[in-house]
Design a protein around this motif. Structure first.
Motif, short mmCIF file in Angstrom:
data_model
loop_
_atom_site.label_atom_id
_atom_site.label_comp_id
_atom_site.label_asym_id
_atom_site.label_seq_id
_atom_site.Cartn_x
_atom_site.Cartn_y
_atom_site.Cartn_z
N PHE A 268 0.83 -1.21 0.00
CA PHE A 268 0.00 0.00 0.00
C PHE A 268 0.86 1.27 0.00
O PHE A 268 0.56 2.24 0.68
CB PHE A 268 -0.96 0.02 1.19
N ASP A 269 1.91 1.23 -0.77
CA ASP A 269 2.77 2.41 -0.96
C ASP A 269 2.50 2.97 -2.35
O ASP A 269 3.25 2.75 -3.29
CB ASP A 269 4.24 2.03 -0.79
N MET A 270 1.39 3.69 -2.47
CA MET A 270 0.94 4.16 -3.77
C MET A 270 1.90 5.18 -4.39
O MET A 270 2.06 5.22 -5.61
CB MET A 270 -0.46 4.77 -3.64
N GLY A 271 2.51 5.99 -3.58
CA GLY A 271 3.44 6.98 -4.10
C GLY A 271 4.63 6.33 -4.77
O GLY A 271 5.03 6.71 -5.89
N TYR A 272 5.21 5.34 -4.11
CA TYR A 272 6.37 4.65 -4.67
C TYR A 272 5.96 3.83 -5.89
O TYR A 272 6.71 3.76 -6.87
CB TYR A 272 7.00 3.75 -3.62
N ALA A 273 4.78 3.22 -5.86
CA ALA A 273 4.30 2.45 -7.00
C ALA A 273 4.10 3.36 -8.21
O ALA A 273 4.41 2.98 -9.35
CB ALA A 273 3.00 1.74 -6.65
N ALA A 274 3.59 4.58 -7.99
CA ALA A 274 3.42 5.53 -9.10
C ALA A 274 4.77 5.94 -9.69
O ALA A 274 4.92 6.07 -10.91
CB ALA A 274 2.65 6.75 -8.62
N ALA A 275 5.76 6.15 -8.81
CA ALA A 275 7.10 6.49 -9.30
C ALA A 275 7.69 5.34 -10.12
O ALA A 275 8.31 5.55 -11.17
CB ALA A 275 8.02 6.83 -8.13
N LEU A 276 7.48 4.10 -9.66
CA LEU A 276 7.94 2.94 -10.41
C LEU A 276 7.24 2.84 -11.75
O LEU A 276 7.84 2.44 -12.76
CB LEU A 276 7.70 1.67 -9.59
N SER A 277 5.96 3.20 -11.79
CA SER A 277 5.21 3.15 -13.05
C SER A 277 5.79 4.13 -14.07
O SER A 277 5.89 3.81 -15.26
CB SER A 277 3.74 3.46 -12.79
N TRP A 278 6.17 5.31 -13.60
CA TRP A 278 6.77 6.27 -14.52
C TRP A 278 8.18 5.85 -14.94
O TRP A 278 8.63 6.16 -16.05
CB TRP A 278 6.78 7.66 -13.90
N ALA A 279 8.87 5.12 -14.07
CA ALA A 279 10.15 4.55 -14.48
C ALA A 279 9.95 3.51 -15.57
O ALA A 279 10.72 3.45 -16.54
CB ALA A 279 10.85 3.92 -13.27
N MET A 280 8.90 2.70 -15.45
CA MET A 280 8.58 1.74 -16.50
C MET A 280 8.25 2.45 -17.81
O MET A 280 8.69 2.02 -18.90
CB MET A 280 7.39 0.86 -16.07
N PHE A 281 7.47 3.51 -17.72
CA PHE A 281 7.13 4.29 -18.91
C PHE A 281 8.39 4.83 -19.60
O PHE A 281 8.53 4.76 -20.82
CB PHE A 281 6.21 5.44 -18.53
N LEU A 282 9.33 5.31 -18.81
CA LEU A 282 10.58 5.83 -19.37
C LEU A 282 11.38 4.71 -20.03
O LEU A 282 11.97 4.91 -21.10
CB LEU A 282 11.40 6.49 -18.27
N ILE A 283 11.40 3.55 -19.42
CA ILE A 283 12.10 2.41 -20.01
C ILE A 283 11.49 2.03 -21.34
O ILE A 283 12.20 1.76 -22.32
CB ILE A 283 12.08 1.21 -19.03
N VAL A 284 10.16 2.00 -21.41
CA VAL A 284 9.47 1.68 -22.66
C VAL A 284 9.84 2.69 -23.75
O VAL A 284 10.13 2.31 -24.90
CB VAL A 284 7.95 1.64 -22.44
N ILE A 285 9.84 3.98 -23.41
CA ILE A 285 10.17 5.01 -24.39
C ILE A 285 11.60 4.85 -24.88
O ILE A 285 11.88 4.89 -26.09
CB ILE A 285 9.96 6.41 -23.78
N VAL A 286 12.54 4.67 -23.96
CA VAL A 286 13.95 4.55 -24.34
C VAL A 286 14.18 3.32 -25.21
O VAL A 286 14.86 3.40 -26.26
CB VAL A 286 14.85 4.51 -23.08
N VAL A 287 13.64 2.19 -24.81
CA VAL A 287 13.82 0.96 -25.58
C VAL A 287 13.20 1.10 -26.96
O VAL A 287 13.78 0.67 -27.98
CB VAL A 287 13.21 -0.24 -24.82
N THR A 288 12.03 1.71 -27.05
CA THR A 288 11.37 1.88 -28.35
C THR A 288 12.18 2.80 -29.26
O THR A 288 12.33 2.54 -30.46
CB THR A 288 9.96 2.45 -28.16
#
Length: 304
Positions: A268-288
């Protein structure tokens, strides 16, 4: 011709107005749904990533603390490594296997439609059903794979219970539901002019040369599309892994999507989970972007 007549001609006719109204009418449900269920949550997640929020108490603004925690989190980097392991393995195996399978299904054989249907059917099976099926297939004692290996004198590994074989087992399972990829390949194969194969055969090219010099270059845009979409899907994968291994054993299958899920709905650490989600988004953009940069060397869109 006067200016008045020109102005009248440029004015939209009633039929065009009705068509424009129909367009906005039919597209409005999607736009409303995107704003309420996608666009709004995406913008909200940016704000949440700068807070500490457990859902039980009001959010507390912490600035970049979640991102600083992420860079110092060893489990995060382990999840990133496992994500790339799973992504590269599943995409490489899936793209190669499905292309070869599509070539076989494109041959003029008897019961061709039946074979195509059989290979497509796994892609419509629900994720939970697929996970339960493969839990039995990969079982170390009575699983189908280990029984087949035992028939030729090979002792099968523990698969999902082994830190070395758990991720390869998940990669193997990822090919199971690749029916949509096969259909895309079939559409690309049927668009290759037969004259190219005939010309290559006249020049004395064998089956391998025809495959490498005709099929692969002509199919390169389709292969590239499947590689990009497959890698994006593999980076976000977590449902089947959650059901089959829950990230174990010893976090050997803890991918980034599953790590985000755990932080959000287990800790139930929503703030950290949201930060991780944006890290995933950045990884997707860079890899693409990297994939698009490398595509210039091997993807061919024009043939003269």
């Amino acid at each position: 011709m006067t200016a008045i007549s020109i102005g009248r001609r440029r004015r939209p006719v009633p039929a065009a107005r009705r068509e424009a109204r129909r367009f906005h009418l039919f597209v409005s449900p999607w736009l409303i749904g995107f704003v309420l269920f996608s666009g709004g949550p995406i913008l909200a997640s940016i704000v949440i990533s700068f807070t500490k929020w457990s859902l039980l108490r009001p959010p507390e603004w912490v600035g970049f603390a979640n991102y600083q925690k992420m860079f110092a989190d060893e489990e995060f980097w382990n999840a990133v490594g496992n994500t790339f392991y799973y992504g590269i393995g599943s995409v490489a195996l899936g793209v190669t296997f499905t292309l070869l399978l599509a070539i076989l299904l494109n041959q003029p054989l008897r019961f061709q439609s039946l074979f195509r249907t059989v290979f497509y059917m796994p892609s419509v099976v629900a994720g939970v059903a697929t996970a339960l099926l493969w839990l039995n297939i990969l079982h170390p004692d009575y699983g189908l794979i280990n029984k087949l290996l035992a028939m030729v004198g090979i002792i099968g590994p523990g698969w999902l219970g082994s830190t070395e074989w758990a991720m390869p087992a998940l990669i193997l399972m990822s090919v199971w539901g690749s029916g949509n990829t096969i259909i895309i390949y079939l559409a690309g194969l049927q668009g290759i002019p037969k004259t190219l194969y005939e010309a290559a055969e006249i020049d004395g090219a064998g089956w391998w040369r025809r495959f490498w010099s005709v099929t692969v270059p002509m199919m390169s845009p389709v292969i590239f599309f499947n590689v990009v979409t497959g890698f994006i899907a593999s980076i976000q994968a977590y449902t089947l892994i959650l059901i089959m291994t829950e990230g174990g054993p010893a976090n050997s299958t803890m991918v980034l999507g599953l790590y985000i899920y755990q932080n959000a709905f287990v800790y139930f650490d929503m703030g950290y989970a949201a930060a991780l989600s944006w890290a995933m988004f950045l990884i997707v953009i860079v890899v693409t972007l990297i994939q698009f940069g490398l595509a210039r060397r091997w993807v061919h869109y024009e043939f003269k």
